[in-house]
Motif scaffolding. Structure first.
Motif, PDB file in Angstrom:
ATOM      1  N   ARG A 170       0.828  -1.202   0.000  1.00  0.00           N
ATOM      2  CA  ARG A 170       0.000   0.000   0.000  1.00  0.00           C
ATOM      3  C   ARG A 170       0.865   1.255   0.000  1.00  0.00           C
ATOM      4  NH1 ARG A 170      -2.016   3.195   4.245  1.00  0.00           N
ATOM      5  NH2 ARG A 170      -3.929   4.341   3.727  1.00  0.00           N
ATOM      6  N   ILE A 171       2.033   1.190   0.666  1.00  0.00           N
ATOM      7  CA  ILE A 171       2.940   2.326   0.733  1.00  0.00           C
ATOM      8  C   ILE A 171       4.291   1.922   0.138  1.00  0.00           C
ATOM      9  CG2 ILE A 171       4.130   3.954   2.257  1.00  0.00           C
ATOM     10  CD1 ILE A 171       1.872   3.591   4.265  1.00  0.00           C
ATOM     11  N   VAL A 172       4.781   2.711  -0.806  1.00  0.00           N
ATOM     12  CA  VAL A 172       6.107   2.499  -1.388  1.00  0.00           C
ATOM     13  C   VAL A 172       6.870   3.820  -1.288  1.00  0.00           C
ATOM     14  CG1 VAL A 172       5.472   0.616  -2.925  1.00  0.00           C
ATOM     15  CG2 VAL A 172       5.163   2.958  -3.692  1.00  0.00           C
ATOM     16  N   ALA A 173       8.161   3.711  -1.029  1.00  0.00           N
ATOM     17  CA  ALA A 173       8.905   4.949  -0.785  1.00  0.00           C
ATOM     18  C   ALA A 173      10.388   4.778  -1.068  1.00  0.00           C
ATOM     19  CB  ALA A 173       8.711   5.395   0.664  1.00  0.00           C
ATOM     20  N   SER A 174      11.049   5.921  -1.263  1.00  0.00           N
ATOM     21  CA  SER A 174      12.501   5.977  -1.431  1.00  0.00           C
ATOM     22  C   SER A 174      13.038   7.092  -0.547  1.00  0.00           C
ATOM     23  CB  SER A 174      12.886   6.263  -2.886  1.00  0.00           C
ATOM     24  OG  SER A 174      12.405   5.249  -3.741  1.00  0.00           O
ATOM     25  N   TYR A 175      14.264   6.908  -0.039  1.00  0.00           N
ATOM     26  CA  TYR A 175      14.855   7.918   0.842  1.00  0.00           C
ATOM     27  C   TYR A 175      16.263   8.267   0.361  1.00  0.00           C
ATOM     28  CZ  TYR A 175      15.684  10.660   5.005  1.00  0.00           C
ATOM     29  OH  TYR A 175      15.900  11.714   5.850  1.00  0.00           O
ATOM     30  N   LEU A 176      16.512   9.572   0.232  1.00  0.00           N
ATOM     31  CA  LEU A 176      17.831  10.061  -0.159  1.00  0.00           C
ATOM     32  C   LEU A 176      18.454  10.773   1.028  1.00  0.00           C
ATOM     33  CD1 LEU A 176      19.978  10.520  -2.375  1.00  0.00           C
ATOM     34  CD2 LEU A 176      18.797  12.671  -2.921  1.00  0.00           C
ATOM     35  N   LEU A 177      19.597  10.270   1.491  1.00  0.00           N
ATOM     36  CA  LEU A 177      20.351  10.880   2.593  1.00  0.00           C
ATOM     37  C   LEU A 177      21.528  11.639   2.008  1.00  0.00           C
ATOM     38  CD1 LEU A 177      20.578  11.008   5.744  1.00  0.00           C
ATOM     39  CD2 LEU A 177      22.256   9.153   5.534  1.00  0.00           C
ATOM     40  N   MET A 178      21.707  12.904   2.460  1.00  0.00           N
ATOM     41  CA  MET A 178      22.762  13.771   1.927  1.00  0.00           C
ATOM     42  C   MET A 178      23.628  14.330   3.050  1.00  0.00           C
ATOM     43  SD  MET A 178      20.280  15.865  -0.709  1.00  0.00           S
ATOM     44  CE  MET A 178      18.863  15.731   0.391  1.00  0.00           C
ATOM     45  N   ASP A 179      24.861  14.649   2.728  1.00  0.00           N
ATOM     46  CA  ASP A 179      25.746  15.338   3.654  1.00  0.00           C
ATOM     47  C   ASP A 179      25.220  16.756   3.875  1.00  0.00           C
ATOM     48  OD1 ASP A 179      28.449  15.719   5.023  1.00  0.00           O
ATOM     49  OD2 ASP A 179      28.468  17.312   3.506  1.00  0.00           O
ATOM     50  N   ALA A 180      25.133  17.182   5.139  1.00  0.00           N
ATOM     51  CA  ALA A 180      24.536  18.491   5.423  1.00  0.00           C
ATOM     52  C   ALA A 180      25.379  19.641   4.895  1.00  0.00           C
ATOM     53  CB  ALA A 180      24.334  18.645   6.927  1.00  0.00           C
ATOM     54  N   ALA A 181      26.698  19.500   4.917  1.00  0.00           N
ATOM     55  CA  ALA A 181      27.577  20.608   4.526  1.00  0.00           C
ATOM     56  C   ALA A 181      27.606  20.822   3.022  1.00  0.00           C
ATOM     57  CB  ALA A 181      28.984  20.361   5.051  1.00  0.00           C
ATOM     58  N   THR A 182      27.534  19.727   2.252  1.00  0.00           N
ATOM     59  CA  THR A 182      27.688  19.828   0.800  1.00  0.00           C
ATOM     60  C   THR A 182      26.424  19.468   0.027  1.00  0.00           C
ATOM     61  OG1 THR A 182      28.402  17.527   0.577  1.00  0.00           O
ATOM     62  CG2 THR A 182      30.111  19.178   1.067  1.00  0.00           C
ATOM     63  N   LEU A 183      25.487  18.819   0.703  1.00  0.00           N
ATOM     64  CA  LEU A 183      24.272  18.276   0.088  1.00  0.00           C
ATOM     65  C   LEU A 183      24.568  17.220  -0.970  1.00  0.00           C
ATOM     66  CD1 LEU A 183      21.924  21.403  -0.151  1.00  0.00           C
ATOM     67  CD2 LEU A 183      22.128  19.694   1.666  1.00  0.00           C
ATOM     68  N   CYS A 184      25.760  16.664  -0.916  1.00  0.00           N
ATOM     69  CA  CYS A 184      26.090  15.543  -1.804  1.00  0.00           C
ATOM     70  C   CYS A 184      25.423  14.276  -1.278  1.00  0.00           C
ATOM     71  CB  CYS A 184      27.598  15.337  -1.865  1.00  0.00           C
ATOM     72  SG  CYS A 184      28.462  16.646  -2.759  1.00  0.00           S
ATOM     73  N   PRO A 185      24.860  13.457  -2.155  1.00  0.00           N
ATOM     74  CA  PRO A 185      24.204  12.223  -1.715  1.00  0.00           C
ATOM     75  C   PRO A 185      25.168  11.278  -1.014  1.00  0.00           C
ATOM     76  CG  PRO A 185      23.555  12.764  -3.963  1.00  0.00           C
ATOM     77  CD  PRO A 185      24.697  13.678  -3.609  1.00  0.00           C
ATOM     78  N   VAL A 186      24.707  10.700   0.068  1.00  0.00           N
ATOM     79  CA  VAL A 186      25.479   9.738   0.844  1.00  0.00           C
ATOM     80  C   VAL A 186      24.907   8.333   0.683  1.00  0.00           C
ATOM     81  CG1 VAL A 186      26.145   9.045   3.187  1.00  0.00           C
ATOM     82  CG2 VAL A 186      26.163  11.469   2.549  1.00  0.00           C
ATOM     83  N   ALA A 187      23.580   8.229   0.702  1.00  0.00           N
ATOM     84  CA  ALA A 187      22.959   6.908   0.612  1.00  0.00           C
ATOM     85  C   ALA A 187      21.561   7.023   0.019  1.00  0.00           C
ATOM     86  CB  ALA A 187      22.882   6.255   1.991  1.00  0.00           C
ATOM     87  N   MET A 188      21.187   6.010  -0.733  1.00  0.00           N
ATOM     88  CA  MET A 188      19.813   5.842  -1.190  1.00  0.00           C
ATOM     89  C   MET A 188      19.268   4.611  -0.469  1.00  0.00           C
ATOM     90  SD  MET A 188      17.276   6.857  -3.066  1.00  0.00           S
ATOM     91  CE  MET A 188      17.915   7.889  -4.395  1.00  0.00           C
TER      92      MET A 188
END
Length: 310
Positions: free
Chosen positions: A82-100
């Motif tokens: 019923r619920i599907v989702a994705s999460y993008l985690l980024m470094d706070a200082a650079t906003l570069c992606p760290v993990a999906m």
């Protein structure tokens, strides 16, 4: 962005990195350290033909993150979640992606973990009887989470679909936990009651709840839907994730408020205040924790999965 440096964390990897007990501890520690749930950014909700899209961003000193969740009510009939989702985690200082991260798995971990934080601060130390309404993935997650903070010795499952109830009963028993399908009246025997449904109207009458019991209501995040009745809200010590979120989204609170049956003073405190010991939990009254799901919870659990990875 360097894709080679972006961690891809699926459901299995998330479970390996962050067992339920550690997710509960991460949330509790963040609240003790001063995280303010009231400062959370409200989720954006877009109604679409198949259901809803929810956008949930959050930031901390170390990370920024955003979850895109889709709620598709017709999916279960298609054999889909019923619920599907994705999460993008980024470094706070650079906003570069760290993990999906698999956002559905993240939700299935953080929601019961949040409930367990509340239960840990509200329930009697010897609470052992759990009654769960619902038999979906969140129902199992709440069995696992409540069991992590209290010595649960038996579980009653209340569900509309006998087949799903039987599957959850068997899953509990396979871990050595006695379980059975029960009628809704079984709430009278419960120390902890977890409401994990898509119900839009109350699941049981307030008078059936024992004075010492803790009720967790987490199945609805809409102002017009609720799992518990007005009498329970008026009778219980009520704790919410955040007042701002509850007064925006929690039908369990908003419906009796709009009817004039209670006022905002019915909310005894938020989750941060509870963890810090700032909520007056009156003896002789049931306790109600109302959750709607908030973006800070996803961020805390996602960060713990990345920072604590072996």
């Amino acid at each position: 962005m360097n894709p080679a440096k972006l961690s891809l964390i699926d459901a299995e990897e998330l479970a390996r990195r962050l067992p339920m007990a550690r997710a509960i501890a991460a949330l509790d520690e963040a609240l003790r350290a001063g995280l303010d749930p009231e400062a959370d950014v409200p989720r954006s909700v877009l109604d679409v033909r198949a259901g809803q899209l929810l956008l949930m961003p959050a930031t901390s000193s170390s990370y920024a993150g955003v979850k895109i969740a889709a709620v598709a009510p017709d999916n279960p009939a298609r054999g889909l979640p019923r619920i599907v989702a994705s999460y993008l985690l980024m470094d706070a200082a650079t906003l570069c992606p760290v993990a999906m991260i698999d956002g559905s798995a993240l939700t299935l971990l953080r929601t019961p973990a949040v409930s367990a934080v509340a239960v840990d601060h509200l329930a009697a130390a010897d609470a052992e009887r759990l009654v769960v309404f619902g038999a979906g993935p969140q129902a199992w997650g709440h069995v696992e989470a409540v069991r992590a903070v209290r010595p649960i010795s038996s579980v009653g499952i209340v569900a509309r679909r006998p087949g799903q109830a039987a599957e959850l009963v068997e899953r509990c028993r396979s871990t050595g936990l006695p379980a059975e399908a029960v009628p809704s009246q079984a709430v009278s025997t419960a120390d902890v009651i977890a409401c994990c449904t898509t119900a839009r109207t109350p699941l049981f009458p307030a008078e059936a709840v024992a004075d010492h019991a803790v009720v967790v209501a987490m199945g609805a995040h809409e102002p017009t839907a609720r799992e518990v009745d007005t009498s329970l809200v008026a009778r219980a010590t009520v704790v919410v994730e955040a007042r701002t979120a509850a007064l925006r989204e929690a039908g369990d609170i908003l419906i009796p408020l709009r009817a004039g049956d209670v006022d905002t003073g019915v909310i005894a405190g938020n989750l941060s205040e509870l963890v810090r010991g700032a909520v007056d939990v009156a003896p002789g009254r049931p306790k109600l924790f109302k959750g709607t799901g908030m973006a800070w919870q996803d961020l805390v659990v996602a960060a713990a999965a990345v920072d604590g990875a072996p």
